[in-house]
Motif scaffolding. Structure first.
Motif: not given
Length: 838
Positions: A240-249, A251-259, A272-281
């Motif tokens: 839900a947070v990631a889609r606010e920043m990137k609607p086309s996110v 699932p694989g982009e969020l896998g590292p965040f979930v783990i 972290a997501l709110k500050e940098f978006g779904p960019d895990f690196i």
């Protein structure tokens, strides 16, 4: 968590200039991608799990773990022997600093120096100097991982099925390798437990039971279902947070965040997501937070590494025979049932049942409590499914726990006072009955006689014999006057006064003690025994401490004073609710010296007073004729501070007043008796002492308010459960607590208590909760020594506990002042150093 916390290092062996970390062919998936930077981190953790053993320590860069400087022998671990570890770290730091100078000066490098420089692709002197400040030691884990693979054969199929049924990616079932090395009995130094290493506070949030009889964190199925709920909720919230920043996110982009959220928390990953978006690196490299450190940053990489090693067993270990998948039968207990009955009915022992029923606590296995009704007892698989035995168990019906003094065989991790607490008896009584020495030393296999009481089932307490007001009670071996008073539900001072005794009086087996209350007719008992009870004392005490069930007029009747006079003297009415521990003035009584007023305020002196059960700040002040505000001021107490039993406070009184002197002497005598009642605790461990966890009640306007001070590992949800009110909304409203507001330990919380039964239930549940945390910790760890630690600027209790890898509640047990305030820079704290019991 568990595996990442195995940071051990010690005795030195010859070192290499630099160590090559092999590159591995990772099988990345859409759900769990492998970015280039993650691949190098993962290569390092693959070698931790598949190459380096627990006898080897790896010195590497904490920011770039694949940058390995040396591997040495570490039979005692990274945290075991600090001098060799510090020496190796300093050696590497010196070499890096020297290398940075040579690179900056463009000096010629030797072969080893060139190999070291090859670890820094940019060859920047600034980068090399910065790396010198990040040298870290990591213990290998190959041998433990190999053992985990055998356990994986037993538990893996069950975990995998639950995860597949949940809709989570199948690879999630490799996560317990990182958490516990697939050990359902794992218990970490900081208090996380079970296959999924769940903390006590998190257990309640995930719907797991944790009380004196059951700890579902150690139940492999319940804990796996709870972990699945956590990960499902994490995926939903982070998406839900990631889609606010990137609607086309994706699932694989969020896998590292979930783990990673499983280690760091969902809220941390949301920030972290709110500050940098779904960019895990980008989050790994740029997110700044005091708690976003090495273990968190490497958690996803270690998960990928565990998945790779576990799915390429032949490459790393050859043939590893796995344990057979678990097979068992389940029986739901209809009643609270002792393990002795279960052993007798099924012809099984603890070794047969414990591997399948790890959720049952030490309280149950040791016979201190019954396995609770509704518990799903697992039995070893058998073709006939134990049909006859199950029918026999059902036919036996409820089991009585009204037992007299019992024998108990000491087990590993027991202490005298810990056993006493578990059986709800005074430590002093147990010590006296068993004639233990002043250190209360006991040994494994020793048989103790448990006097007095035995709690069972859901934590209720039963007395050995019914002690009714007005009876004459014959003293038994091991009895103390105040112990008899406690069992009879009367104040110790009242019982002493009723028998012409003092605090220093010695009672003997066979002596008759009159129990206050009732019509006082004990002639039948006296005649039958040809003995007379001790004569009743003359003077009426001046004050009375309220016991459970008391009313104003019952107290007045007990002391033969007019009820109206007692109410007027204490400013109460017939509708007033008395609280346990409240002190009432008794009209016409001779002023008890300990409670007496001290006339005059000249020639004042400060004397020490040790807090007793039931005390509140204003009661102590009144006892010594002090203004409550003055008392709070000289003791640095807040207006509603919660004090604890055993705490030392200052009382200001006249030095030349005879009654004041008597009051001081009596206060000190009470303190000495309190110490005697807990004899053996100081010689065993602060872990065995009782905390003052009971609800404290104070007058507020026309009624009363009920308070507690927050302890470590408690949540508002716990309070709601223990009060039996279901929702936390009433507690939040009463205390004006916001939706996501954090509550520090020591914070005073008002509770919406309506009945005495609620107070009793709350006090029992809270006490049992903290006692089981202690007993689980003692079962897994032993305190080897206690060191002094000088608090640094910026330290909090949590930081100190984290630095020494201890649960916060252990640190506060050894430093009770930290239960109500933050540590002060420069002060000295006691820090226990613990060792695993293996």
């Amino acid at each position: 968590m568990f595996a990442l916390c195995l940071l051990l290092c010690a005795s030195l062996a010859p070192v290499a200039a630099a160590v090559h970390v092999k590159r591995h062919q990772l099988s990345c998936t859409e759900s769990f991608p492998c970015h280039d930077e993650i691949r190098r981190r993962t290569d390092f953790w693959i070698q931790v799990y598949g190459t380096w053993t627990t006898q080897q320590g790896v010195f590497h860069d904490s920011l770039h773990p694949e940058r390995v400087y040396s591997v040495i022998d570490v039979p005692n671990g990274c945290r075991g022997e600090s001098r060799p570890v510090d020496a190796e770290r300093e050696r590497i730091e010196r070499r890096l600093s020297a290398l940075a100078r040579k690179v900056q000066d463009k000096a010629r490098l030797g072969g080893d120096e060139q190999a070291l420089l090859d670890l820094f692709p940019g060859r920047s002197p600034e980068d090399i100097r910065a790396a010198a400040r990040r040298v870290r030691c990591q213990q290998g884990n190959r041998d433990r991982f190999e053992a985990a693979l055998a356990r994986y054969g037993a538990y893996g199929p069950m975990v995998r099925k639950i995860i597949n049924d949940s809709g989570l990616p199948d690879d999630v079932h490799y996560l317990p390798f990182v958490e516990s090395l697939y050990n359902p009995a794992a218990y970490s130094r900081v208090g996380a437990a079970g296959l999924w290493q769940i903390m006590p506070k998190t257990a309640r949030y995930l719907g797991l039971e944790l009380d004196a009889t059951v700890d579902e964190r150690l139940d492999m199925e319940a804990a796996t279902l709870a972990a699945v709920r956590y990960l499902q909720g994490s995926r939903e919230r982070l998406t839900a947070v990631a889609r606010e920043m990137k609607p086309s996110v994706k699932p694989g982009e969020l896998g590292p965040f979930v783990i990673t959220s499983y280690n760091y928390g969902v809220n941390g990953m949301r920030r972290a997501l709110k500050e940098f978006g779904p960019d895990f690196i980008k989050v790994l490299n740029e997110y700044k937070s005091p708690s976003f450190q090495v273990a968190v940053k490497n958690f996803y990489a270690s998960f990928l590494a565990a998945r790779h090693v576990a799915s390429h067993v032949d490459e790393f270990f050859g043939d590893v025979p796995g344990d057979p998948p678990l097979r068992y039968h389940t029986v739901v207990l209809a009643h609270d049932t002792s393990m002795k009955r279960i052993f007798d009915v099924f012809g099984l022992g603890e070794d047969d049942l414990k591997p399948l029923n790890r959720a049952l606590t030490r309280f149950v296995w040791h016979g201190w409590r019954f396995a609770p009704a509704g518990y799903r007892l697992r039995l070893p698989y058998r073709e006939d499914a134990w049909k006859n035995q199950v029918q026999r168990l059902a036919a036996l019906g409820p089991e009585s726990d009204d037992r007299g003094p019992v024998n108990y065989t000491v087990r590993r991790g027991d202490t005298a006072c810990g056993v006493a607490r578990a059986f709800h008896v005074k430590c002093r009584d147990l010590i006296d009955m068993n004639r233990l020495d002043k250190r209360a030393f006991i040994r494994v296999g020793q048989v103790l006689v448990i006097p007095g009481k035995l709690g069972a089932g859901g934590g209720s307490t039963r007395t050995v014999a019914s002690l009714e007001p007005g009876q004459a009670y014959r003293v038994q071996p091991g009895d103390s006057a105040c112990g008899i008073a406690s069992r009879a539900g009367v104040a110790c001072n009242v019982l002493l006064a009723s028998n012409g005794l003092s605090r220093r009086s010695v009672i003997h087996p066979g002596q008759l003690i009159r129990l206050p209350g009732g019509d006082g007719d004990t002639s039948a008992e006296s005649s039958a025994s040809n003995e007379k009870p001790s004569p009743a004392p003359s003077p009426t005490p001046s004050r009375y401490t309220v016991q459970r069930g008391d009313t104003a007029c019952e107290v007045a009747e007990r002391f033969s004073v007019p009820c109206d006079d007692l109410m007027a003297m204490n400013g109460i009415s017939r509708r007033s609710v008395l609280s346990i521990g409240q002190v009432l003035d008794l009209p016409g009584g001779s002023r008890d010296s300990r409670l007496g007023a001290v006339p005059g305020r000249g020639n004042l002196q400060d004397i020490a007073y040790t807090v007793q059960p039931g005390d509140t700040p204003c009661q102590i002040a009144e006892r010594f004729d002090m203004d409550c505000g003055d008392f709070q001021r000289i003791n640095n107490l807040r207006s509603h501070s919660v004090i604890y039993v055993g705490q030392n406070l200052k009382v200001r009184t006249r030095a030349d007043d005879a009654r004041a002197a008597e009051a001081v002497a009596e206060a000190r005598a009470d303190a000495e008796e309190a110490l005697a009642d807990t004899a053996g605790e100081a010689a065993t461990s602060p872990l065995d002492g009782d905390l003052a966890l009971e609800i404290q009640t104070r007058r507020a306007g026309d009624g009363y308010r009920h308070y507690i001070a927050v302890e470590s590992d408690e949540t508002l949800g716990h309070y709601a459960d223990w009060l039996g009110i279901g929702s936390v909304s009433a507690i939040k409203e009463l205390n004006d607590i916001g939706a996501n507001e954090l509550i520090d330990i020591g914070t005073e919380i008002a509770l919406p208590v309506v009945t005495d039964d609620q107070k009793t239930r709350f006090n029992e549940k809270r006490s049992e909760y903290h006692r089981v945390l202690v007993e689980e910790f003692k079962e897994n760890y032993t305190v080897s020594t206690v060191e002094n630690y000088q608090v640094r600027v910026g330290d909090s209790a949590w930081k100190v506990a984290d630095r020494f890898q201890l649960p916060l509640w252990v640190l506060t047990r050894y430093n009770p002042e930290l239960r109500s305030r933050t540590p002060l820079a420069g002060e000295t704290l006691k820090v226990p150093r613990v060792e695993s019991r293996g």
